[in-house]
Design an enzyme around this catalytic site. Structure first.
Site, PDB file in Angstrom:
ATOM      1  N   PRO A 166       1.394  -8.232   3.262  1.00  0.00           N
ATOM      2  CA  PRO A 166       1.621  -7.880   4.460  1.00  0.00           C
ATOM      3  C   PRO A 166       1.096  -9.158   5.572  1.00  0.00           C
ATOM      4  CG  PRO A 166      -0.151  -6.500   3.571  1.00  0.00           C
ATOM      5  CD  PRO A 166       0.396  -7.348   2.498  1.00  0.00           C
ATOM      6  N   ASP A 190      -3.494 -12.050   4.801  1.00  0.00           N
ATOM      7  CA  ASP A 190      -3.216 -11.011   4.160  1.00  0.00           C
ATOM      8  C   ASP A 190      -3.902  -9.895   4.731  1.00  0.00           C
ATOM      9  OD1 ASP A 190      -3.072  -8.792   2.290  1.00  0.00           O
ATOM     10  OD2 ASP A 190      -3.089 -10.155   0.663  1.00  0.00           O
ATOM     11  N   HIS A 191      -3.264  -8.998   5.572  1.00  0.00           N
ATOM     12  CA  HIS A 191      -3.591  -7.775   6.430  1.00  0.00           C
ATOM     13  C   HIS A 191      -4.327  -6.882   5.287  1.00  0.00           C
ATOM     14  CE1 HIS A 191      -4.836  -5.896   9.932  1.00  0.00           C
ATOM     15  NE2 HIS A 191      -3.499  -5.858  10.320  1.00  0.00           N
ATOM     16  N   ARG A 192      -4.161  -6.739   4.048  1.00  0.00           N
ATOM     17  CA  ARG A 192      -4.931  -5.869   3.202  1.00  0.00           C
ATOM     18  C   ARG A 192      -6.405  -6.191   3.281  1.00  0.00           C
ATOM     19  NH1 ARG A 192      -1.441  -6.751  -2.178  1.00  0.00           N
ATOM     20  NH2 ARG A 192      -1.850  -8.631  -1.601  1.00  0.00           N
ATOM     21  N   ILE A 228      -7.774  -8.816   5.434  1.00  0.00           N
ATOM     22  CA  ILE A 228      -8.489  -9.266   6.562  1.00  0.00           C
ATOM     23  C   ILE A 228      -8.138  -8.580   7.897  1.00  0.00           C
ATOM     24  CG2 ILE A 228      -8.398 -11.433   8.123  1.00  0.00           C
ATOM     25  CD1 ILE A 228      -8.131 -12.945   5.455  1.00  0.00           C
TER      26      ILE A 228
END
Ligand code: CAO
Length: 447
Positions: A245, A419-421, A423
């Site tokens: 993501p 990577d929004h998982r 950060i």
């Protein structure tokens, strides 16, 4: 024994939903929670479950009828006084009060606790029929947004094969999952994945087949094979884009002073070309040291973050055959001139196709610089298993307000994809602001 109404539960505010299947007949004995009819919205199919165990005495809808929350679909002669709530665990679950996407209809009272035993019905629409008591429904089961879009027959088929319908994309009308989709999924899984890319940190994807187009029908064409590098990098980019993501944070760094220094340095050191990129590498090390989450990777389980204590920076290099990302190791131990020398060396090796796999592995964070070409911003793709990548665009003179007046400053656009998982947005904004500060005042790189 009494005859009670089975009604359409809260279906997220949808109205005029057509009945597409009648799953029971008059005289059938149904168990609590058994599907009575199937409804189909634009987005999903859902079954209306029997709120009681009993005998179906009358069906109140036929195929093609449209219903909404509260519509009566059947009359059921109740046996044993079992309702959905009465058969639930003693510990009351908060599902009845759980928010559903759309506001509940004013007359709905789902949050009210159900009586422990069936109370005598005070008002009945027919002498024999009584109003259903409040029933708590599993919103995940009836919320169209959460239910895979497939007919009960396909659901049964998938259940028998142990296929999780949530992992499938339907090829039927409005994305409805067909029996063939389930069969294709199983075949692909048996063949070792096939078109279902799976990463350890997440689930699988099952995408629609790629459109097949005979381009020659529309005009003259020429077919060129993709280079080996393009095939390899393409597969990696597609996986990373699909599975991570991505969010991109944009920032600007005032590099007026940095550029003046770089030019001086260049005049003093003619043997090696010192481009802005070496400063970016040093600033990246400083930022990774200050924000260790960026110098990390998810482990194979996807449940742990592996924090790295080394600082190997990948540099995206454009070659005639495609993109490669050689890695400069231990950047924290190297000065600007040494980095400039190594950068020149790996760029040349990349373009001469002389890079070995070892020189392209072990990176912690990548920088993709298009500054020598142009552009004001772009959205680089994270180079898995890294968790962030910095895109650098071309610097330009901008009028910047210093509190009293506009002054000409050389501004460098930065595009940080992450990577929004791993950060969060706030952390990324802090990282980008910190990074820009390092470049704006390169004395900070000494800290
Ligand atoms: N703003 C303004 N000018 C810049 C700049 C920036 N951000 N970055 C570089 N420049 C200038 C350099 O100073 C150099 O100027 P001179 O020729 O006047 O000295 C010129 O642009 C060319 O620089 P360069 O590209 O040769 O060198 P570099 O160190 O900046 O980059 C490398 C090296 C290998 C990263 C680069 O050549 C490259 O391949 N870039 C493409 C990366 C890429 O394709 N990324 C896309 C990935 S996503 O698909």
């Amino acid at each position: 024994m009494s005859v009670k109404e089975a009604r359409v539960p809260d279906i997220g505010g949808f109205a005029d939903i057509p009945v597409i299947e009648i799953l029971v007949a008059v005289g059938d004995r149904v168990k609590v929670d058994q599907g009575l009819v199937t409804l189909e919205s634009d987005k999903a199919t859902m079954e209306v479950p029997a709120p009681y165990t009993g005998i179906v005495r009358e069906l109140k809808v036929k195929l093609g009828d449209t219903v909404a929350e509260g519509s009566v679909v059947a009359l059921i002669e109740q046996e044993g006084g079992l309702t959905v709530e009465e058969t639930a665990e003693p510990e009351p679950e908060p599902v009845a009060a759980a928010p559903v996407p759309a506001a509940p209809a004013p007359e709905a009272t789902p949050a009210a606790p159900a009586p422990a035993t069936s109370a005598p019905a005070p008002a009945a629409s027919t002498p024999a029929a009584t109003q259903s008591p409040p029933v708590s429904f599993d919103s995940a089961r009836v919320d169209p947004a959460k239910v895979a879009y497939a007919s009960p027959a396909v659901r049964l088929f998938a259940r028998e094969l142990g296929v999780d319908l949530d992992k499938l994309a339907g090829t039927g009308r409005n994305g409805r999952i067909l029996k063939e989709d389930v069969q294709r999924f199983v075949k692909s899984a048996l063949a070792g994945g096939g078109t279902v890319p799976v990463v350890s940190a997440g689930g699988g994807l099952n995408l629609l087949p790629w459109p097949k187009v005979d381009f020659a029908r529309f005009g003259e064409v020429e077919t060129q094979p993709l280079s080996r590098i393009k095939k390899i990098s393409g597969a990696n980019l597609a996986r990373n884009w699909a599975m991570i993501p991505h969010v991109t944070q944009f920032e600007q760094a005032d590099i007026t002073e940095m550029e003046a220094f770089r030019k001086r340095l260049g005049e003093e050191n003619k043997e090696v070309k010192i481009t802005p990129l070496v400063f970016m590498i040093k600033a990246a090390v400083a930022a990774l040291q200050a924000f260790p989450t960026f110098n990390a990777s998810l482990d194979d389980s996807g449940e742990n973050l592996v924090l790295k204590k080394y600082f190997h920076i990948g540099i995206a290099v454009d070659t005639p055959d495609g993109l490669v990302v050689p890695v400069i190791r231990d950047c924290e131990r190297k000065g600007l001139l040494q980095l400039a020398g190594e950068l020149a060396e790996i760029s040349k090796k990349a373009r001469d196709k002389k890079l070995g796999p070892a020189e392209m592995s072990g990176g912690c964070f990548s920088i993709s610089s298009l500054g020598g070409i142009g552009g004001t911003a772009f959205t680089p793709i994270v180079n898995a298993p890294e968790v962030a990548i910095l895109g650098v665009s071309r610097s330009s003179m901008q009028p910047v307000w210093n509190g009293k007046e506009f002054t000409p400053r050389l501004m460098l656009p930065l595009s940080l994809s992450y990577d929004h998982r791993v950060i969060d947005g706030a952390l990324a904004a802090r990282f980008a602001a910190f990074y820009a500060r390092q470049l704006s005042d390169i004395r900070r790189l000494l800290l």
